[in-house]
Write a protein that holds these residues in place. Structure first.
Motif, mmCIF file in Angstrom:
data_model
loop_
_atom_site.group_PDB
_atom_site.id
_atom_site.type_symbol
_atom_site.label_atom_id
_atom_site.label_comp_id
_atom_site.label_asym_id
_atom_site.label_seq_id
_atom_site.Cartn_x
_atom_site.Cartn_y
_atom_site.Cartn_z
ATOM 1 N N LEU A 28 7.112 -0.339 -10.437
ATOM 2 C CA LEU A 28 6.475 -1.632 -10.129
ATOM 3 C C LEU A 28 4.960 -1.494 -10.207
ATOM 4 O O LEU A 28 4.372 -0.592 -9.610
ATOM 5 C CB LEU A 28 6.889 -2.096 -8.724
ATOM 6 N N ASN A 29 4.329 -2.394 -10.965
ATOM 7 C CA ASN A 29 2.879 -2.315 -11.142
ATOM 8 C C ASN A 29 2.307 -3.721 -11.311
ATOM 9 O O ASN A 29 3.053 -4.688 -11.430
ATOM 10 C CB ASN A 29 2.555 -1.445 -12.365
ATOM 11 N N ASN A 53 8.302 -3.583 0.678
ATOM 12 C CA ASN A 53 8.591 -4.464 1.808
ATOM 13 C C ASN A 53 7.910 -5.819 1.643
ATOM 14 O O ASN A 53 8.501 -6.871 1.931
ATOM 15 C CB ASN A 53 8.123 -3.786 3.097
ATOM 16 N N ILE A 54 6.678 -5.806 1.133
ATOM 17 C CA ILE A 54 5.962 -7.066 0.884
ATOM 18 C C ILE A 54 6.704 -7.880 -0.187
ATOM 19 O O ILE A 54 6.905 -9.093 -0.037
ATOM 20 C CB ILE A 54 4.507 -6.785 0.418
ATOM 21 N N ALA A 55 7.137 -7.203 -1.262
ATOM 22 C CA ALA A 55 7.849 -7.910 -2.338
ATOM 23 C C ALA A 55 9.159 -8.491 -1.811
ATOM 24 O O ALA A 55 9.492 -9.647 -2.068
ATOM 25 C CB ALA A 55 8.118 -6.962 -3.508
ATOM 26 N N GLY A 84 10.688 -0.073 2.544
ATOM 27 C CA GLY A 84 9.979 -0.080 3.822
ATOM 28 C C GLY A 84 10.078 1.177 4.656
ATOM 29 O O GLY A 84 9.536 1.224 5.755
ATOM 30 N N ILE A 124 3.643 -4.944 6.837
ATOM 31 C CA ILE A 124 5.101 -4.864 6.706
ATOM 32 C C ILE A 124 5.800 -5.077 8.042
ATOM 33 O O ILE A 124 7.016 -4.903 8.147
ATOM 34 C CB ILE A 124 5.539 -3.521 6.074
ATOM 35 N N ALA A 168 5.113 -10.869 4.896
ATOM 36 C CA ALA A 168 5.121 -11.636 3.647
ATOM 37 C C ALA A 168 6.056 -12.841 3.688
ATOM 38 O O ALA A 168 5.822 -13.832 2.996
ATOM 39 C CB ALA A 168 5.482 -10.725 2.477
ATOM 40 N N ALA A 200 5.986 -7.802 -10.951
ATOM 41 C CA ALA A 200 6.853 -8.356 -9.904
ATOM 42 C C ALA A 200 7.546 -9.647 -10.340
ATOM 43 O O ALA A 200 8.631 -9.966 -9.846
ATOM 44 C CB ALA A 200 6.046 -8.582 -8.627
ATOM 45 N N LYS A 220 9.998 -9.315 1.280
ATOM 46 C CA LYS A 220 9.804 -10.429 2.211
ATOM 47 C C LYS A 220 9.163 -11.643 1.539
ATOM 48 O O LYS A 220 9.372 -12.767 1.973
ATOM 49 C CB LYS A 220 8.965 -9.974 3.412
ATOM 50 N N THR A 221 8.387 -11.428 0.490
ATOM 51 C CA THR A 221 7.863 -12.570 -0.268
ATOM 52 C C THR A 221 9.018 -13.279 -0.979
ATOM 53 O O THR A 221 9.080 -14.507 -0.997
ATOM 54 C CB THR A 221 6.829 -12.118 -1.319
ATOM 55 N N ALA A 222 9.928 -12.480 -1.528
ATOM 56 C CA ALA A 222 11.066 -13.062 -2.272
ATOM 57 C C ALA A 222 11.961 -13.852 -1.323
ATOM 58 O O ALA A 222 12.436 -14.937 -1.671
ATOM 59 C CB ALA A 222 11.853 -11.957 -2.957
ATOM 60 N N GLY A 263 7.019 2.095 -0.004
ATOM 61 C CA GLY A 263 7.643 1.262 1.021
ATOM 62 C C GLY A 263 6.788 0.101 1.492
ATOM 63 O O GLY A 263 7.318 -0.922 1.950
ATOM 64 N N PHE A 264 5.474 0.216 1.373
ATOM 65 C CA PHE A 264 4.603 -0.889 1.779
ATOM 66 C C PHE A 264 4.750 -2.039 0.781
ATOM 67 O O PHE A 264 5.098 -3.169 1.137
ATOM 68 C CB PHE A 264 3.143 -0.414 1.860
ATOM 69 N N THR A 265 4.538 -1.709 -0.492
ATOM 70 C CA THR A 265 4.622 -2.740 -1.536
ATOM 71 C C THR A 265 6.033 -3.314 -1.629
ATOM 72 O O THR A 265 6.209 -4.535 -1.770
ATOM 73 C CB THR A 265 4.238 -2.130 -2.898
ATOM 74 N N SER A 299 5.458 3.836 4.404
ATOM 75 C CA SER A 299 4.356 2.923 4.098
ATOM 76 C C SER A 299 3.258 3.620 3.304
ATOM 77 O O SER A 299 2.371 2.966 2.777
ATOM 78 C CB SER A 299 3.801 2.293 5.372
ATOM 79 N N GLU A 300 3.326 4.945 3.214
ATOM 80 C CA GLU A 300 2.396 5.679 2.336
ATOM 81 C C GLU A 300 3.179 6.674 1.499
ATOM 82 O O GLU A 300 3.941 7.463 2.031
ATOM 83 C CB GLU A 300 1.335 6.411 3.172
#
Lengths: 245, 245
Positions: A186-187, A239-241, A151, B188, B220, A220, A243-245, A235-237, A154-155
């Motif tokens: 991660l892809n 952070n999403i992963a 995080g 995020i 997320a 993932a 917080k989803t987890a 950091g965007f992806t 983010s870019e």
């Protein structure tokens, strides 16, 4: 971390994070119940720390208080945090002190953006690394997995992601010296053609690198069941992963 | 879906996905045990379907077989799938048939990229919508949540994300006509300044839109506990979130 009288020294940002300062101080007391190999530098408003610490006998014994002014709110922008009026906050002072005490560490659960900004401005990054990243160890069936960036950025472009692979590998090898440090990216699929342009460019950089033990793409759903030791993402992806987890 | 003799008609891509064709045919038989409001068009290699269907008495009664040639492998690139030799595959034929039967539907668990390519080329998108998206309903504590894009577009700009918000709203209102259709954008953080450039631009577009009931950012960790009905994200992030979950 420096060792004074066989003790690590940790700076605590007492004013940072949800339920601060009591959660931070109580957490430190809890840690000291099991481990007394640490001395804490408590950065925060002295009057408030004095009020709480009366009931925390171990912390009273194993800490110094460094008086600070002003609190960094969770919503404060990183650019705002750089203003003079926040330079005496617990977060700013606990990080800037590392410049002269490079073997200590600062722990904060406060404003992430401000923490990254202070770290970058006060401490700077290692030569040839342009951006810091947030890393954490995830549990997996085989061994802990270092996952970054979670995080801070983010870019990211392919060079940032390549840097994260190197930083992750070094960090992992310090923690677990005997490890082989396999790195994966991660892809959204494991086939060669999958992912966006930056992922594809990073894939090429990592394949060519002699510094990294690159093991290709990871999806993932395999984060907690992987042969790899480091998982790299922006950091965007990340952070999403997380917080989803 | 069209209704012939009070039955919905569903095209099944029998050759698509893991453990095809048996998983697809057994799944259809399973469905028919509880619901006989459907007639299936089975797209696949007739000789193989004939072999399996002998033991599936309901499917034998409630289906037609459409003979196809060639199988779309999971690793085939979308551009390859467009070649002549794959135009008679179960996936290609089951989708292209929708052009003349616009009220039917095709179900496939095969190659996602090829499915999107065939859909876009054979069926085209609705006017003013440039890209299709993959949507799914996620369970949440309050109501099902329509989450898109889950992997069709690994790179999206603000206009694509805006289109997804509109498509998601319309889709949700068809499924649940009484709903208010609150839309949120996956990010995020929930603060105004969070996220990358495209997220920020999409946020501005959605705030201004009179077509969408926009409710701001969502993190997320709140996907399964949200007041919102539609969650919008790009296909890369959505796929990572889906597979992490």
């Amino acid at each position: 971390m420096s060792i004074q009288n066989n003790k690590y020294v940790i700076n605590l940002d007492v004013d940072g994070g949800d339920n601060a300062p009591s959660s931070v101080l109580n957490g430190a007391e809890l840690y000291l119940k099991d481990n007394q190999n640490v001395r804490f530098n408590l950065y925060g408003r002295k009057s408030i720390i004095d009020f709480h610490i009366k009931n925390l006998p171990l912390l009273l014994n194993f800490s110094n208080i460094i008086d600070c002014e002003g609190v960094i709110d969770g919503n404060l922008k990183p650019t705002e945090a750089m203003k003079k009026e926040f330079r005496h906050s617990s977060l700013a002072k606990s990080i800037s002190s590392l410049k002269n005490q490079p073997l200590e560490a600062t722990v904060s659960s406060g404003n992430t953006g401000a923490m990254m900004a202070y770290s970058k401005v006060f401490l700077r990054t290692v030569e040839n690394i342009s951006r810091p990243a947030i890393a954490s160890l995830f549990p997996s069936k085989n061994h802990p997995v270092c996952f970054l960036d979670l995080g801070a950025n983010s870019e990211c472009d392919e060079n940032n992601l390549y840097d994260f692979a190197i930083m992750g590998s070094i960090y992992y090898q310090i923690l677990f010296p005997k490890s082989t440090c396999k790195v994966s990216l991660l892809n959204i699929g494991s086939e060669e053609l999958k992912g966006n342009t930056i992922i594809q460019k990073t894939h090429e950089l990592l394949k060519k690198s002699k510094l990294i033990n690159y093991n290709g793409f990871i999806e993932a759903n395999n984060i907690t069941d992987t042969e790899n030791h480091i998982i790299v993402t922006d950091g965007f992806t990340g952070n999403i992963a997380l917080k989803t987890a």
